[in-house]
Design an enzyme around this catalytic site. Sequence first.
Site, PDB file in Angstrom:
ATOM      1  N   HIS A 306     140.623 127.984 -16.499  1.00 10.14           N
ATOM      2  CA  HIS A 306     140.898 126.561 -16.281  1.00 10.14           C
ATOM      3  C   HIS A 306     142.059 126.145 -17.176  1.00 10.14           C
ATOM      4  CE1 HIS A 306     140.246 122.246 -15.860  1.00 10.14           C
ATOM      5  NE2 HIS A 306     139.541 122.541 -14.794  1.00 10.14           N
ATOM      6  N   ASP A 364     133.785 125.916  -9.806  1.00  9.53           N
ATOM      7  CA  ASP A 364     133.801 126.574  -8.491  1.00  9.53           C
ATOM      8  C   ASP A 364     133.029 127.886  -8.465  1.00  9.53           C
ATOM      9  OD1 ASP A 364     137.017 125.310  -8.544  1.00  9.53           O
ATOM     10  OD2 ASP A 364     135.481 124.679  -7.108  1.00  9.53           O
TER      11      ASP A 364
HETATM   12  C1  SDX Z   1     139.731 123.373 -10.291  1.00 11.75           C
HETATM   13  O1  SDX Z   1     142.693 120.930 -13.296  1.00 11.75           O
HETATM   14  C2  SDX Z   1     141.476 120.638 -12.976  1.00 11.75           C
HETATM   15  O2  SDX Z   1     140.825 119.827 -13.591  1.00 11.75           O
HETATM   16  C3  SDX Z   1     140.953 121.321 -11.723  1.00 11.75           C
HETATM   17  C4  SDX Z   1     139.481 121.160 -11.417  1.00 11.75           C
HETATM   18  C5  SDX Z   1     139.142 119.740 -11.022  1.00 11.75           C
HETATM   19  O3  SDX Z   1     137.968 119.383 -11.151  1.00 11.75           O
HETATM   20  O4  SDX Z   1     140.048 119.042 -10.488  1.00 11.75           O
HETATM   21  O5  SDX Z   1     138.712 121.531 -12.546  1.00 11.75           O
HETATM   22  C6  SDX Z   1     139.079 122.037 -10.241  1.00 11.75           C
HETATM   23  O6  SDX Z   1     140.777 123.539  -9.722  1.00 11.75           O
HETATM   24  C7  SDX Z   1     139.094 124.456 -11.119  1.00 11.75           C
HETATM   25  C8  SDX Z   1     139.947 125.758 -11.160  1.00 11.75           C
HETATM   26  C9  SDX Z   1     139.692 126.511  -9.859  1.00 11.75           C
HETATM   27  N1  SDX Z   1     140.612 127.684  -9.746  1.00 11.75           N
HETATM   28  C10 SDX Z   1     140.159 128.931  -9.875  1.00 11.75           C
HETATM   29  O7  SDX Z   1     139.021 129.235 -10.215  1.00 11.75           O
HETATM   30  C11 SDX Z   1     141.202 129.991  -9.540  1.00 11.75           C
HETATM   31  C12 SDX Z   1     141.183 131.099 -10.624  1.00 11.75           C
HETATM   32  N2  SDX Z   1     141.696 130.511 -11.854  1.00 11.75           N
HETATM   33  C13 SDX Z   1     143.104 130.673 -12.135  1.00 11.75           C
HETATM   34  O8  SDX Z   1     143.950 130.707 -11.026  1.00 11.75           O
HETATM   35  C14 SDX Z   1     143.582 129.860 -13.334  1.00 11.75           C
HETATM   36  O9  SDX Z   1     142.643 130.027 -14.323  1.00 11.75           O
HETATM   37  C15 SDX Z   1     143.841 128.373 -13.149  1.00 11.75           C
HETATM   38  C16 SDX Z   1     144.788 128.113 -12.034  1.00 11.75           C
HETATM   39  C17 SDX Z   1     142.556 127.635 -12.893  1.00 11.75           C
HETATM   40  C18 SDX Z   1     144.445 127.871 -14.446  1.00 11.75           C
HETATM   41  O10 SDX Z   1     145.655 128.484 -14.574  1.00 11.75           O
HETATM   42  P1  SDX Z   1     146.637 128.153 -15.820  1.00 11.75           P
HETATM   43  O11 SDX Z   1     146.123 127.097 -16.690  1.00 11.75           O
HETATM   44  O12 SDX Z   1     148.023 127.988 -15.279  1.00 11.75           O
HETATM   45  O13 SDX Z   1     146.483 129.421 -16.663  1.00 11.75           O
HETATM   46  P2  SDX Z   1     147.362 130.708 -16.473  1.00 11.75           P
HETATM   47  O14 SDX Z   1     147.472 131.014 -15.019  1.00 11.75           O
HETATM   48  O15 SDX Z   1     148.606 130.551 -17.268  1.00 11.75           O
HETATM   49  O16 SDX Z   1     146.411 131.812 -17.125  1.00 11.75           O
HETATM   50  C19 SDX Z   1     146.484 132.067 -18.497  1.00 11.75           C
HETATM   51  C20 SDX Z   1     146.282 133.574 -18.574  1.00 11.75           C
HETATM   52  C21 SDX Z   1     147.226 134.353 -17.653  1.00 11.75           C
HETATM   53  O17 SDX Z   1     147.458 135.593 -18.261  1.00 11.75           O
HETATM   54  P3  SDX Z   1     148.866 135.757 -19.116  1.00 11.75           P
HETATM   55  O18 SDX Z   1     150.002 135.421 -18.173  1.00 11.75           O
HETATM   56  O19 SDX Z   1     148.773 134.786 -20.272  1.00 11.75           O
HETATM   57  O20 SDX Z   1     148.871 137.202 -19.549  1.00 11.75           O
HETATM   58  O21 SDX Z   1     144.958 133.921 -18.116  1.00 11.75           O
HETATM   59  C22 SDX Z   1     145.034 134.711 -16.956  1.00 11.75           C
HETATM   60  C23 SDX Z   1     146.437 134.586 -16.403  1.00 11.75           C
HETATM   61  O22 SDX Z   1     146.813 135.767 -15.725  1.00 11.75           O
HETATM   62  N3  SDX Z   1     144.049 134.197 -16.004  1.00 11.75           N
HETATM   63  C24 SDX Z   1     143.225 134.926 -15.284  1.00 11.75           C
HETATM   64  C25 SDX Z   1     142.442 134.003 -14.560  1.00 11.75           C
HETATM   65  N4  SDX Z   1     142.834 132.759 -14.855  1.00 11.75           N
HETATM   66  C26 SDX Z   1     143.837 132.883 -15.744  1.00 11.75           C
HETATM   67  N5  SDX Z   1     143.046 136.261 -15.171  1.00 11.75           N
HETATM   68  C27 SDX Z   1     142.084 136.666 -14.313  1.00 11.75           C
HETATM   69  N6  SDX Z   1     141.286 135.850 -13.580  1.00 11.75           N
HETATM   70  C28 SDX Z   1     141.441 134.508 -13.694  1.00 11.75           C
HETATM   71  N7  SDX Z   1     140.671 133.694 -12.977  1.00 11.75           N
END
Ligand code: SDX
Length: 430
Positions: A306, A364
């Site tokens: 998140h 989720d």
């Molecule tokens: C919702 O914003 C909100 O409030 C949203 C929400 C709401 O109520 O409105 O809470 C609802 O959208 C919840 C989130 C649902 N999405 C998912 O579950 C999809 C999987 N999660 C990721 O795509 C990700 O965690 C996000 C999109 C939710 C957040 O992404 P960020 O903040 O841009 O973080 P990032 O992508 O920069 O990740 C940081 C690191 C990365 O690695 P590095 O580049 O630093 O090496 O963590 C890794 C990412 O690769 N990472 C994951 C991961 N999520 C982040 N690695 C594996 N699996 C994951 N799920």
Amino acid sequence: MGDNSAKLDVGSKQVPLPIHNGTIGPDVADISKLYAETGMFTYDPGFTSTASCESKITYIDGDEGVLLYRGYPIEQLAEHGDFLETCYLLLYGELPTHSQKADFDDRVTHHTMLHEQMARFYSGFRRDAHPMAVMVGVVGALSAFYHDSTDIADPYQRMVASVRMIAKMPTIAAMAYKYSIGQPFIYPRNELDFTSNFLNMCFAVPCETYKVNPVLSRAMDRIFILHADHEQNASTSTVRLAGSSGANPFACIAAGIACLWGPAHGGANEAALEMLQEIGSVDRIPEFVDRAKDKDDPFRLMGFGHRVYKNYDPRARVMQRTCHEVLAEVGIKDDPLLDVALELERIALHDEYFIEKRLYPNIDFYSGITLKALGFPTTMFTVLFALARTVGWIAQWKEMIEDPKQKIGRPRQLYTGATRRDYVPMSSRK
Ligand code: SDX
């Protein structure tokens, strides 16, 4: 709000940046004069360190895993209140008195019907259209039917539009579901409460009496509370930006629905269940955890991580409890998907990669299993998220419209394209 200043050295110039303090949470450095004083922009793709507005609606402490709606903890609202009480709280800022709640429930109940001509919209879609595509289209079309609540300068019309949106989303969502399965639309029933009415419109059929299960209706209502608002997430920011141009509220909500659809946001509940189904069994979890950690593999654990929560999403805890409650009520003793989810969570929370990156289950992760057990197809999961989030979108839209400092949102950019060059006639090109 007490002010002091940070100082930014730009070349030989020192630029004061006024600091604004919130009631709780991070202070902000006001950079609104930076470009005028320095000719420089700030740069923050994805807005990881940017506050786009001032708000009094929802507060999140990502490190502590705290979520407050108008100061009330989400756990308490989910435990003790109902969804329409949460809608009132988000819209008006205070918990309703008994008479205020009765009046609000009555207003919402008497706006649940849709203009009869809107039913014809559905037949323009293929039966296998994704229900989110239907929601974007039908909600966007509401402004073609409800002209008398699109004058955003009129407080009365703003509140009518807000109540209409909250009231009609369940009807529109249920109709999208019925259309997708080829069953007739079921009209709203005013004697039913908000969520029982929604379940009735989804699962009743004209040829027999349908009895709403009160345990499942309570669980659905609680799930709506959990999804109601969440500060300046992507879809709420979309609604605010669309609204900043003066677009009518129905068009702004349609924009929010479109943004919510993405798998990185509200589409994650659908993607998370599909992921659990793809994993299929506990013994395949290590393979998928390795893929999630592999930089060269686009696979991510859906329902994990998140932008704000770097601790357990407080909504996920309530959702997990609700998941167990629904599975027990519908008589699912051991759901293999739940076994996979619980084991995946256990493994991930002990894995160095997830610990270091502070990745926890979000709302989720468990919602898909719960919604499937409630009887919804996977394609309806994000529709249910949009139904609940409509009150958050509309409350944030209203706050933005009523903010005297409000102006059209118009970010700038770091330009790295071609410098000025003259046109080359076709005859001179190679
Ligand atoms: C919702 O914003 C909100 O409030 C949203 C929400 C709401 O109520 O409105 O809470 C609802 O959208 C919840 C989130 C649902 N999405 C998912 O579950 C999809 C999987 N999660 C990721 O795509 C990700 O965690 C996000 C999109 C939710 C957040 O992404 P960020 O903040 O841009 O973080 P990032 O992508 O920069 O990740 C940081 C690191 C990365 O690695 P590095 O580049 O630093 O090496 O963590 C890794 C990412 O690769 N990472 C994951 C991961 N999520 C982040 N690695 C594996 N699996 C994951 N799920």
